[in-house]
Design a protein around this motif. Structure first.
Motif, PDB file in Angstrom:
ATOM      1  N   MET A   1       0.826  -1.216   0.000  1.00  0.00           N
ATOM      2  CA  MET A   1       0.000   0.000   0.000  1.00  0.00           C
ATOM      3  C   MET A   1       0.848   1.249   0.000  1.00  0.00           C
ATOM      4  O   MET A   1       0.402   2.340  -0.479  1.00  0.00           O
ATOM      5  CB  MET A   1      -0.913   0.000   1.238  1.00  0.00           C
ATOM      6  N   ALA A   2       2.121   1.177   0.503  1.00  0.00           N
ATOM      7  CA  ALA A   2       2.969   2.372   0.581  1.00  0.00           C
ATOM      8  C   ALA A   2       3.970   2.436  -0.561  1.00  0.00           C
ATOM      9  O   ALA A   2       4.855   3.299  -0.561  1.00  0.00           O
ATOM     10  CB  ALA A   2       3.715   2.389   1.917  1.00  0.00           C
ATOM     11  N   ALA A   3       3.835   1.580  -1.550  1.00  0.00           N
ATOM     12  CA  ALA A   3       4.848   1.520  -2.616  1.00  0.00           C
ATOM     13  C   ALA A   3       4.903   2.797  -3.447  1.00  0.00           C
ATOM     14  O   ALA A   3       5.965   3.201  -3.931  1.00  0.00           O
ATOM     15  CB  ALA A   3       4.551   0.319  -3.536  1.00  0.00           C
ATOM     16  N   GLU A   4       3.786   3.531  -3.615  1.00  0.00           N
ATOM     17  CA  GLU A   4       3.746   4.696  -4.474  1.00  0.00           C
ATOM     18  C   GLU A   4       4.010   5.997  -3.738  1.00  0.00           C
ATOM     19  O   GLU A   4       3.941   7.074  -4.307  1.00  0.00           O
ATOM     20  CB  GLU A   4       2.368   4.789  -5.160  1.00  0.00           C
TER      21      GLU A   4
ATOM     22  N   GLU B   1      -0.054  10.210   4.478  1.00  0.00           N
ATOM     23  CA  GLU B   1      -0.593   9.096   3.713  1.00  0.00           C
ATOM     24  C   GLU B   1      -0.185   7.750   4.318  1.00  0.00           C
ATOM     25  O   GLU B   1      -0.977   6.793   4.364  1.00  0.00           O
ATOM     26  CB  GLU B   1      -0.111   9.173   2.267  1.00  0.00           C
ATOM     27  N   LEU B   2       1.049   7.685   4.826  1.00  0.00           N
ATOM     28  CA  LEU B   2       1.512   6.429   5.456  1.00  0.00           C
ATOM     29  C   LEU B   2       0.710   6.130   6.720  1.00  0.00           C
ATOM     30  O   LEU B   2       0.380   4.985   7.005  1.00  0.00           O
ATOM     31  CB  LEU B   2       3.002   6.508   5.814  1.00  0.00           C
TER      32      LEU B   2
ATOM     33  N   TYR C   1       3.064   6.117  13.308  1.00  0.00           N
ATOM     34  CA  TYR C   1       1.693   5.719  13.611  1.00  0.00           C
ATOM     35  C   TYR C   1       1.714   4.814  14.849  1.00  0.00           C
ATOM     36  O   TYR C   1       2.506   3.880  14.940  1.00  0.00           O
ATOM     37  CB  TYR C   1       1.066   4.953  12.433  1.00  0.00           C
ATOM     38  N   GLY C   2       0.792   5.114  15.753  1.00  0.00           N
ATOM     39  CA  GLY C   2       0.675   4.291  16.942  1.00  0.00           C
ATOM     40  C   GLY C   2       1.917   4.345  17.826  1.00  0.00           C
ATOM     41  O   GLY C   2       2.809   5.176  17.616  1.00  0.00           O
TER      42      GLY C   2
ATOM     43  N   VAL D   1      10.700  -2.419   7.049  1.00  0.00           N
ATOM     44  CA  VAL D   1       9.769  -2.485   5.899  1.00  0.00           C
ATOM     45  C   VAL D   1      10.137  -1.392   4.893  1.00  0.00           C
ATOM     46  O   VAL D   1      10.699  -0.349   5.263  1.00  0.00           O
ATOM     47  CB  VAL D   1       8.309  -2.328   6.344  1.00  0.00           C
ATOM     48  N   GLN D   2       9.815  -1.623   3.641  1.00  0.00           N
ATOM     49  CA  GLN D   2      10.074  -0.664   2.567  1.00  0.00           C
ATOM     50  C   GLN D   2       8.834   0.203   2.382  1.00  0.00           C
ATOM     51  O   GLN D   2       7.772  -0.282   2.036  1.00  0.00           O
ATOM     52  CB  GLN D   2      10.404  -1.396   1.255  1.00  0.00           C
ATOM     53  N   LEU D   3       8.986   1.487   2.644  1.00  0.00           N
ATOM     54  CA  LEU D   3       7.873   2.448   2.525  1.00  0.00           C
ATOM     55  C   LEU D   3       8.120   3.320   1.300  1.00  0.00           C
ATOM     56  O   LEU D   3       8.674   4.435   1.388  1.00  0.00           O
ATOM     57  CB  LEU D   3       7.759   3.293   3.800  1.00  0.00           C
ATOM     58  N   GLY D   4       7.763   2.816   0.158  1.00  0.00           N
ATOM     59  CA  GLY D   4       8.019   3.554  -1.089  1.00  0.00           C
ATOM     60  C   GLY D   4       9.507   3.586  -1.355  1.00  0.00           C
ATOM     61  O   GLY D   4      10.139   2.539  -1.492  1.00  0.00           O
TER      62      GLY D   4
END
Length: 470
Positions: A56-59, A68-69, A95-96, A134-137
């Motif tokens: 979901m965060a690839a773009e 957005e993240l 987040y959180g 994790v890969q965030l975009g």
């Protein structure tokens, strides 16, 4: 500590240890399996969440799209993933947030190499804290997730409680069984102990029953063998002591008659003026009786103490027996009991032991005199029979009751105790005569009738040449 208690406590200890080890192993095995499954489920959820978040965060550009993240995380962090949190590469929360007990420094250091997890306790349970990159975009971040893994620990506690109850119940049951087993195992030992205590108190006849073929059975057999040996030794010692007592009593008994004669002859020599022949006769009698007493003491010692039975037998003339008995007893019986001695022994040669035969006849005549009243006669008669030379000693006394005949040969037994003691009787004469009769190869026969007197007779073998003549 008693052996039964040792068996009981050892059995309980072994049972408890064995059950405890078994329960511990089973509990640990079940706990390890359940925990591995719970961890695998948590890791699978973590990997699933990371795939969703990365897709979901690839773009998005991490540097310009933090809002957005956060929206992506709100969409993904639902249900089992509600504890998820997202951190930037510099460890800033996007987040959180992680749980209060989460060791974030440790997790961040471990996550540098990949997925890292730690299980920590909390109030009422256990949580598994996980962190992975994790890969965030175009940028990199860290994904956090906490999972409840309390179930394996609860299972372990429940199994431990159940195992404890089972161990206690098994220990009680094993204890009851061990009480029975211990009593069965120690029954032969208790029986052996009872026999040993009785043995120590003088009961040498008791023996322990061999109930098994194990080491206790071997011990019981060995104890019985030892008891047999000890009983034999004790019996032998008792017999030796009895023979010594019999010798002392018999020797003292045998001294009475000859000493009376010796004292009488000595008093005659001392108090009266005698011619040469009478003086020689008195002195010779004292000398002869003294020598006979010397020989008799040795033979009685061998007979009564050493239990000798092989005295050499020689030919003896009955005339010599008659002469010696007349010299030794005639005056004594008349002076002591007021009884007359009548000897009628036809001349013959018999085979016997001279001193022992004279001792036996002296005792038989002395017993007859004690049973007689003053003025009565004791007779010694002999006659030649085909079976041997028979000698009879008879009195005219009160006789012996039939029921007493079987006991008169016992040492110290007296038919009329008051009469016997009044005449210095000890109840040894017939017992000694019976022993001598066995040694010289004959047997005493007692015939008695109350009110008419008693006769004791025996047979002697003929001497060499005499038997051919008969």
């Amino acid at each position: 500590m008693r052996f039964a208690w040792k068996v009981f406590l050892s059995g309980i200890l072994v049972t408890v240890i064995a059950l405890s080890l078994t329960a511990y192993w089973l509990t640990q095995a079940a706990f390890g399996t359940a925990l591995s499954q719970e961890k695998q489920k948590a890791l699978d959820r973590m990997r699933m969440l990371s795939v969703v978040v990365e897709s979901m965060a690839a773009e998005y550009s991490f540097s310009s799209e933090e809002a957005e993240l956060a929206g992506v995380m709100r969409s993904a962090a639902t249900g089992d993933f509600s504890s998820a949190a997202l951190f930037s590469k510099d460890r800033r929360a996007l987040y959180g947030r992680a749980g209060e007990s989460a060791p974030m420094e440790e997790l961040f250091e471990g996550a540098a190499a990949g997925l890292c997890h730690v299980i920590l306790a909390r109030d009422g349970g256990y949580d598994m804290h996980m962190l992975m990159p994790v890969q965030l975009g175009v940028a990199t971040g860290y994904l956090y997730l906490a999972a409840d893994v309390s179930a394996p620990f609860a299972l372990s506690d429940e199994m431990t409680r159940t195992a404890s109850l089972i161990t206690c119940a098994a220990a009680v049951a094993a204890g009851a069984a061990l009480v029975v087993v211990a009593r069965l195992l120690t029954a032969p030992v208790r029986a052996l102990s009872a026999v040993a205590r009785a043995f120590s108190k003088g009961d040498y006849a008791g023996r322990a029953e061999v109930r098994c073929a194990d080491e206790i059975g071997e011990l019981t057999r060995d104890f019985n063998a030892m008891a047999d040996s000890l009983e034999g030794h004790m019996r032998e010692l008792a017999q030796q002591a009895r023979r010594r007592e019999d010798f002392v009593a018999s020797f003292a008994h045998e001294l009475k008659t000859p000493l009376t004669s010796i004292i009488g002859y000595a008093d005659t020599l001392r108090s009266r003026a005698l011619d040469e022949e009478e003086r020689f006769r008195s002195a010779n009698y004292i000398f002869t009786e003294g020598r006979r007493l010397e020989r008799l003491s040795l033979k009685l010692l061998e007979l009564m103490v050493l239990d000798r039975r092989d005295f050499p037998l020689r030919d003896i003339l009955t005339g010599d027996v008659r002469e010696r008995l007349t010299d030794a007893l005639e005056a004594v019986l008349r002076g002591k009991y007021g009884v007359t001695l009548a000897c009628a022994l036809p001349e013959a040669a018999v085979r016997s032991e001279a001193d022992l035969l004279q001792t036996m006849l002296v005792n038989l005549i002395d017993n007859a005199a004690k049973a007689s009243k003053e003025g009565q006669t004791v007779t010694l008669t002999g006659r030649c029979c085909p079976a041997g030379y028979r000698m009879d000693v008879a009195d005219e006394g009160a006789g012996i009751p039939e029921k007493e005949l079987s006991r008169v040969r016992e040492a110290f037994y007296m038919v009329d105790k008051s009469r016997s003691r009044a005449r210095d009787g000890a109840g040894l004469g017939l017992a000694l005569c019976d022993a001598i009769a066995g040694v010289i190869g004959t047997e005493l026969h007692i015939e008695s009738e109350q009110g008419r007197g008693t006769t004791v007779w025996f047979l002697l073998p003929y001497g060499e040449g005499e038997a051919d003549a008969q």
